[in-house]
Design a protein around this motif. Sequence first.
Motif, PDB file in Angstrom:
ATOM      1  N   ALA A   1      45.580  31.105  55.616  1.00 55.66           N
ATOM      2  CA  ALA A   1      44.249  31.710  55.659  1.00 55.66           C
ATOM      3  C   ALA A   1      44.292  33.121  56.214  1.00 55.66           C
ATOM      4  O   ALA A   1      43.272  33.679  56.610  1.00 55.66           O
ATOM      5  CB  ALA A   1      43.301  30.845  56.493  1.00 55.66           C
ATOM      6  N   GLY A   2      45.484  33.726  56.252  1.00 54.78           N
ATOM      7  CA  GLY A   2      45.610  35.093  56.736  1.00 54.78           C
ATOM      8  C   GLY A   2      45.559  35.187  58.242  1.00 54.78           C
ATOM      9  O   GLY A   2      45.062  34.278  58.934  1.00 54.78           O
TER      10      GLY A   2
ATOM     11  N   ARG B   1      45.085  28.072  45.362  1.00 60.93           N
ATOM     12  CA  ARG B   1      45.108  27.700  46.776  1.00 60.93           C
ATOM     13  C   ARG B   1      45.169  28.946  47.662  1.00 60.93           C
ATOM     14  O   ARG B   1      44.513  28.994  48.707  1.00 60.93           O
ATOM     15  CB  ARG B   1      46.312  26.786  47.061  1.00 60.93           C
ATOM     16  CG  ARG B   1      46.073  25.369  46.557  1.00 60.93           C
ATOM     17  CD  ARG B   1      47.355  24.562  46.493  1.00 60.93           C
ATOM     18  NE  ARG B   1      47.087  23.281  45.874  1.00 60.93           N
ATOM     19  CZ  ARG B   1      46.965  22.127  46.538  1.00 60.93           C
ATOM     20  NH1 ARG B   1      47.116  22.108  47.859  1.00 60.93           N
ATOM     21  NH2 ARG B   1      46.693  21.014  45.907  1.00 60.93           N
ATOM     22  N   ARG B   2      45.961  29.930  47.259  1.00 59.48           N
ATOM     23  CA  ARG B   2      46.003  31.167  48.038  1.00 59.48           C
ATOM     24  C   ARG B   2      44.633  31.832  48.070  1.00 59.48           C
ATOM     25  O   ARG B   2      44.218  32.362  49.114  1.00 59.48           O
ATOM     26  CB  ARG B   2      47.048  32.124  47.446  1.00 59.48           C
ATOM     27  CG  ARG B   2      48.471  31.834  47.865  1.00 59.48           C
ATOM     28  CD  ARG B   2      49.392  32.993  47.560  1.00 59.48           C
ATOM     29  NE  ARG B   2      49.650  33.108  46.139  1.00 59.48           N
ATOM     30  CZ  ARG B   2      50.692  32.548  45.522  1.00 59.48           C
ATOM     31  NH1 ARG B   2      51.558  31.824  46.218  1.00 59.48           N
ATOM     32  NH2 ARG B   2      50.876  32.706  44.233  1.00 59.48           N
TER      33      ARG B   2
ATOM     34  N   LEU C   1      37.772  29.651  52.871  1.00 56.02           N
ATOM     35  CA  LEU C   1      37.599  28.353  53.536  1.00 56.02           C
ATOM     36  C   LEU C   1      37.646  28.509  55.048  1.00 56.02           C
ATOM     37  O   LEU C   1      36.869  27.879  55.782  1.00 56.02           O
ATOM     38  CB  LEU C   1      38.684  27.367  53.081  1.00 56.02           C
ATOM     39  CG  LEU C   1      38.431  26.585  51.785  1.00 56.02           C
ATOM     40  CD1 LEU C   1      39.621  25.694  51.487  1.00 56.02           C
ATOM     41  CD2 LEU C   1      37.157  25.740  51.877  1.00 56.02           C
ATOM     42  N   ALA C   2      38.564  29.354  55.520  1.00 56.42           N
ATOM     43  CA  ALA C   2      38.682  29.545  56.969  1.00 56.42           C
ATOM     44  C   ALA C   2      37.436  30.202  57.548  1.00 56.42           C
ATOM     45  O   ALA C   2      37.071  29.931  58.704  1.00 56.42           O
ATOM     46  CB  ALA C   2      39.918  30.388  57.281  1.00 56.42           C
TER      47      ALA C   2
ATOM     48  N   ASP D   1      32.351  31.926  44.192  1.00 55.29           N
ATOM     49  CA  ASP D   1      32.236  33.346  43.836  1.00 55.29           C
ATOM     50  C   ASP D   1      33.356  34.164  44.470  1.00 55.29           C
ATOM     51  O   ASP D   1      33.945  35.052  43.824  1.00 55.29           O
ATOM     52  CB  ASP D   1      30.877  33.899  44.276  1.00 55.29           C
ATOM     53  CG  ASP D   1      29.730  33.377  43.416  1.00 55.29           C
ATOM     54  OD1 ASP D   1      30.005  32.827  42.331  1.00 55.29           O
ATOM     55  OD2 ASP D   1      28.566  33.513  43.841  1.00 55.29           O
ATOM     56  N   GLN D   2      33.653  33.880  45.734  1.00 51.80           N
ATOM     57  CA  GLN D   2      34.726  34.618  46.412  1.00 51.80           C
ATOM     58  C   GLN D   2      36.090  34.316  45.791  1.00 51.80           C
ATOM     59  O   GLN D   2      36.913  35.224  45.611  1.00 51.80           O
ATOM     60  CB  GLN D   2      34.745  34.249  47.900  1.00 51.80           C
ATOM     61  CG  GLN D   2      33.555  34.760  48.690  1.00 51.80           C
ATOM     62  CD  GLN D   2      33.654  34.345  50.149  1.00 51.80           C
ATOM     63  OE1 GLN D   2      34.468  34.861  50.896  1.00 51.80           O
ATOM     64  NE2 GLN D   2      32.821  33.394  50.547  1.00 51.80           N
ATOM     65  N   VAL D   3      36.324  33.053  45.483  1.00 43.64           N
ATOM     66  CA  VAL D   3      37.602  32.672  44.880  1.00 43.64           C
ATOM     67  C   VAL D   3      37.743  33.295  43.497  1.00 43.64           C
ATOM     68  O   VAL D   3      38.792  33.844  43.150  1.00 43.64           O
ATOM     69  CB  VAL D   3      37.729  31.134  44.803  1.00 43.64           C
ATOM     70  CG1 VAL D   3      38.942  30.731  43.959  1.00 43.64           C
ATOM     71  CG2 VAL D   3      37.840  30.545  46.203  1.00 43.64           C
TER      72      VAL D   3
END
Length: 453
Positions: A40-41, A84-85, A91-92, A109-111
Amino acid sequence: MATIIEHAKKLIVELKRIQSPGVMPERIDGKVALPSFISAGDDRSILLSREMDRLLNLIARDFKNSDPVLCRSHTDQEWNREVRRAFGVPLADLDLDANLDVSAQSLIDQVRASLTSPQPVFGAHEHVFGCTLFGNNVAGFEIGPVRFEPRLDWLTRKAANKLEISQITARRLTRRWNGARLRKRKQSIDAMHEEDIIAAVGNCPCVCSVRTSGLASEAGTLKAQTAAHMAMAVIALRWETPSRTLDGFRLLSDPGVRREKSLTFIPGKKVLGGSSLKGMPHGPRIKSQDWASELKKHQPDFEVAGEAIAYFLSASGQVSRPRMMNTLAQAILWFHEACRESVPVMAVVKFSASLDALANGAKSGGIRRLITARLHLAADKPIRKDGPTMKAAVEEIYSDGRSRTIHGTNDKLSHDWTSTKALSEQFARLCLIMSLDWAASNATTDDPALLQR
């Protein structure tokens, strides 16, 4: 069927559920199941439950199915990793207490924005495989995007670009392939490249190179291998029994020549041991000038076969006549698989599939029309002296062999199908040759149904 938004809502609900103490890690049959996770970076990661894994796979599938290019350019596994990336950071950062409908829409929308933003460009690649071909070296030649050449010729060509193969590696490989023993090199990147080349080419006298563009790594390698096999099948068409010829054509990654041992016990007698040789070390021998003449004589046919292979490798499928190329590509692929098949009745099924592809899926009637149009053999005429009519032969191949076997109603499954296999191979071979020839003579036609006229 659930929509992507519905899958996203379930994903959020599941993410919220696993925040409760004691839920993770999950257990299977009382044993702890190691969870998977996504980055999640900023050194963050999200643990995934099995249900989250499932939902992410469904979302990835729906994204992929909505984009024809993705279906051709990525394997499912590669695309799942991309999706998934893309989910990691959204998600985080998700507010698990916000409105579920709004959160699900925002998440997707973000994905979607991440997946459609500038992505790494999968440019031109050249996939290299050691292979066997003829029993002697012939000059390098191409069938569309597939090239075959002696390994030293390949090495000279690649070493001309020092960024691809260094001069030191080229010299060492030349000596090695000429029979010399080499000192072990000091560890270095270049030494690793040398070992990679040795591993990929092995002791094969020939190298097969397949050019691709726009394909992700795994998809590119898998498709390149298939394209190489299709090209080998096209070469084998020039021999009367292609399946025998293909016994000696193989990539290094294919099963090699092997001797299969067997034991037979007969009551009251000694044990009987046996063995049989599977595969040949190479294909037939042919003089280099004779093969060059064959390539020149049938150049239009080889060019059309190359078109079909290029269509198969295309990331977009946008070629000049996609319907015709799709038909020919499938016929070539089925023909290759039939030639490799060791069970005679299953070979009949696959040769029939090759004929059915050329007949535009029109079943036995279409195959009869195809044979009449391309081989000029009438349905009511014997296929040989004192032999069955063409119609009866097609019924034996397609109805008795293919259809009943596929549908599980073949009451002759245990019979010997070798004669029918030989017959189906000859029909498939001749129809494929003449279909390639027809497509070469009708270079603007994109209607595969015309092969039956």
